[in-house]
Design a protein around this motif. Structure first.
Motif, PDB file in Angstrom:
ATOM      1  N   ALA A  28      -9.272  49.952  -6.785  1.00  0.00           N
ATOM      2  CA  ALA A  28      -8.934  50.787  -7.937  1.00  0.00           C
ATOM      3  C   ALA A  28      -9.697  52.102  -7.908  1.00  0.00           C
ATOM      4  N   ALA A  29     -10.955  52.052  -7.477  1.00  0.00           N
ATOM      5  CA  ALA A  29     -11.767  53.266  -7.399  1.00  0.00           C
ATOM      6  C   ALA A  29     -11.320  54.167  -6.247  1.00  0.00           C
ATOM      7  N   VAL A  55     -17.686  55.074 -12.239  1.00  0.00           N
ATOM      8  CA  VAL A  55     -16.891  53.866 -12.390  1.00  0.00           C
ATOM      9  C   VAL A  55     -17.729  52.852 -13.159  1.00  0.00           C
ATOM     10  N   SER A 103     -16.982  53.536 -20.845  1.00  0.00           N
ATOM     11  CA  SER A 103     -16.386  54.651 -20.119  1.00  0.00           C
ATOM     12  C   SER A 103     -15.972  55.763 -21.079  1.00  0.00           C
ATOM     13  N   GLN A 149     -13.566  58.053 -14.918  1.00  0.00           N
ATOM     14  CA  GLN A 149     -12.115  57.908 -14.808  1.00  0.00           C
ATOM     15  C   GLN A 149     -11.648  56.460 -14.768  1.00  0.00           C
ATOM     16  N   LEU A 150     -12.580  55.521 -14.622  1.00  0.00           N
ATOM     17  CA  LEU A 150     -12.167  54.131 -14.423  1.00  0.00           C
ATOM     18  C   LEU A 150     -13.154  53.175 -15.059  1.00  0.00           C
ATOM     19  N   ILE A 192     -13.419  48.939 -15.220  1.00  0.00           N
ATOM     20  CA  ILE A 192     -12.750  47.792 -14.615  1.00  0.00           C
ATOM     21  C   ILE A 192     -13.691  46.600 -14.529  1.00  0.00           C
ATOM     22  N   ALA A 231      -8.212  46.549 -15.429  1.00  0.00           N
ATOM     23  CA  ALA A 231      -8.487  47.914 -14.981  1.00  0.00           C
ATOM     24  C   ALA A 231      -7.903  48.899 -15.982  1.00  0.00           C
ATOM     25  N   TYR A 257      -7.603  53.084 -16.554  1.00  0.00           N
ATOM     26  CA  TYR A 257      -7.805  54.449 -16.065  1.00  0.00           C
ATOM     27  C   TYR A 257      -7.776  55.438 -17.229  1.00  0.00           C
ATOM     28  N   LYS A 258      -8.613  56.463 -17.127  1.00  0.00           N
ATOM     29  CA  LYS A 258      -8.580  57.529 -18.118  1.00  0.00           C
ATOM     30  C   LYS A 258      -7.212  58.193 -18.152  1.00  0.00           C
ATOM     31  N   ASP A 308      -5.751  48.709 -20.515  1.00  0.00           N
ATOM     32  CA  ASP A 308      -5.945  47.731 -19.443  1.00  0.00           C
ATOM     33  C   ASP A 308      -4.560  47.215 -19.062  1.00  0.00           C
ATOM     34  N   LEU A 316      -2.005  49.532 -12.455  1.00  0.00           N
ATOM     35  CA  LEU A 316      -2.810  49.419 -11.242  1.00  0.00           C
ATOM     36  C   LEU A 316      -1.944  48.987 -10.065  1.00  0.00           C
TER      37      LEU A 316
END
Length: 337
Positions: free
Chosen positions: A109-110, A122, A158, A169-170, A172, A178, A180-181, A187, A192
């Motif tokens: 994901a990263a 992260v 985050s 940005q992440l 998780i 997960a 993401y911004k 989630d 993802l």
């Protein structure tokens, strides 16, 4: 790129096995991937069934992951995707049948946003490995903040960082949650999964596959989790007492290996936001000549009267660390070891 430059079936030639575990995620194969040209013939358990007759719809479940890994290898698929019941979690399998799960799904994901957001932070849960930190920071050039268990905890942290002017940005969890911004910190397992599919399609055009992304991610030699019930009626304060005493015990800096009697260096990991995390090191003449290198995290469960213990090693055995910890924990008669 103009819309006219995008092929009508951009996933043509890509074989993807989807395992919905008879949860709600079966739509992803037939309504998302197949219309875009993907071969989804190796997919399984797509029909919703609340009895879950095949395996638990859970990427953390060993039987579930073994099932999708088998489907990928047997069918020669380029990748596999697995969802939980309500599709807010997902994990994957590469074309070699290797799990992209737990630390690896965090790494994946990263990696998918590292180029667009160099240096971003992260935020992960507390049980991630030291090897993941190395991958995120040294291989991807990102920052890793190991926080607390609970997907809301990592998401809120985050968001807090971004409000303080620190790009994150992440968020998780190793469970596959997960956020993401760019997706408003939802989630969303399907989001993802979509990013993974896009990257897989791009790599296939280049004659490569997903496994190249994680080629630099090292895995621990061994990883285990134990769950010790707290029998005390007031389990919260009892757990706090155990953790407080553990910090005092670890401050000595050295303990004795229960396997061979040699000295083992012990160090508390700071900063640490949940429970007590300790590093263990012993020279090569310890533990059968291999030495010992690993860590443990003892914490209170978020909701239950349980103290989970996670142990990972790169040298020696998890049992070596477990024996050391049990010598300390035996005096707590309300903790069932």
């Amino acid at each position: 790129m103009n819309r006219s430059d995008v092929p009508e079936k951009p996933l043509e030639g890509l074989k993807i096995a989807v395992d919905a575990g008879n949860g709600a995620g079966g739509f992803f194969a037939g309504r998302i991937l197949e219309p875009l040209g993907a071969d989804v013939s190796a997919s399984q358990y797509l029909e919703p069934d609340g009895h879950f007759p095949n395996h638990a719809p859970n990427p953390e479940n060993k039987e579930a992951m073994a099932s999708i890994c088998h489907a990928v290898k047997e069918s020669g698929a380029d990748l596999g995707l697995i969802f939980d019941t309500d599709v807010d979690r997902s994990s994957a399998v590469d074309g070699n049948g290797r799990e992209i799960n737990r630390n690896a799904i965090v790494a994946m994901a990263a990696a998918l946003i590292a180029r667009e957001h160099p240096g971003t932070t992260v935020v992960t849960d507390s049980i991630t490995s030291d090897q993941l930190t190395v991958y995120l920071e040294q291989c991807l050039g990102l920052n890793h903040l190991r926080f607390k268990r609970g997907y809301k905890n990592v998401i809120n942290k985050s968001i807090e960082l971004n409000e303080a002017g620190i790009d994150s940005q992440l968020a998780i969890e190793t469970s596959g949650h997960a956020a993401y911004k760019e997706n408003y910190f939802l989630d969303d397992g399907a989001y993802l999964a979509t990013k993974i599919v896009i990257k897989a399609a791009q790599l296939k055009q280049q004659g490569a596959s997903l496994d190249v992304i994680l080629s630099s991610l090292e895995e621990p030699k061994e990883a285990v989790e134990y769950r010790f019930p707290i029998l005390a009626e007031e389990f919260g304060p009892y757990g706090d007492q155990v953790l407080g005493d553990m910090k005092v015990w670890a401050a000595s800096g050295e303990v004795t290996c229960g396997s061979c009697g040699c000295a083992v260096k012990i160090q508390m990991v700071e900063p640490n936001y949940e429970g007590v995390r300790l590093n263990f090191r012993a020279e090569a003449d310890c533990c059968g000549g291999e030495g010992l290198a690993g860590w443990c995290l003892l914490r209170k469960s978020l909701h239950d009267p349980i103290m989970p213990l996670n142990i990972e090693v790169t040298r020696g055995s998890c049992d070596d660390i477990l024996m050391i910890l049990k010598d300390f924990l035996r005096k707590y008669d309300k903790l069932k070891l």
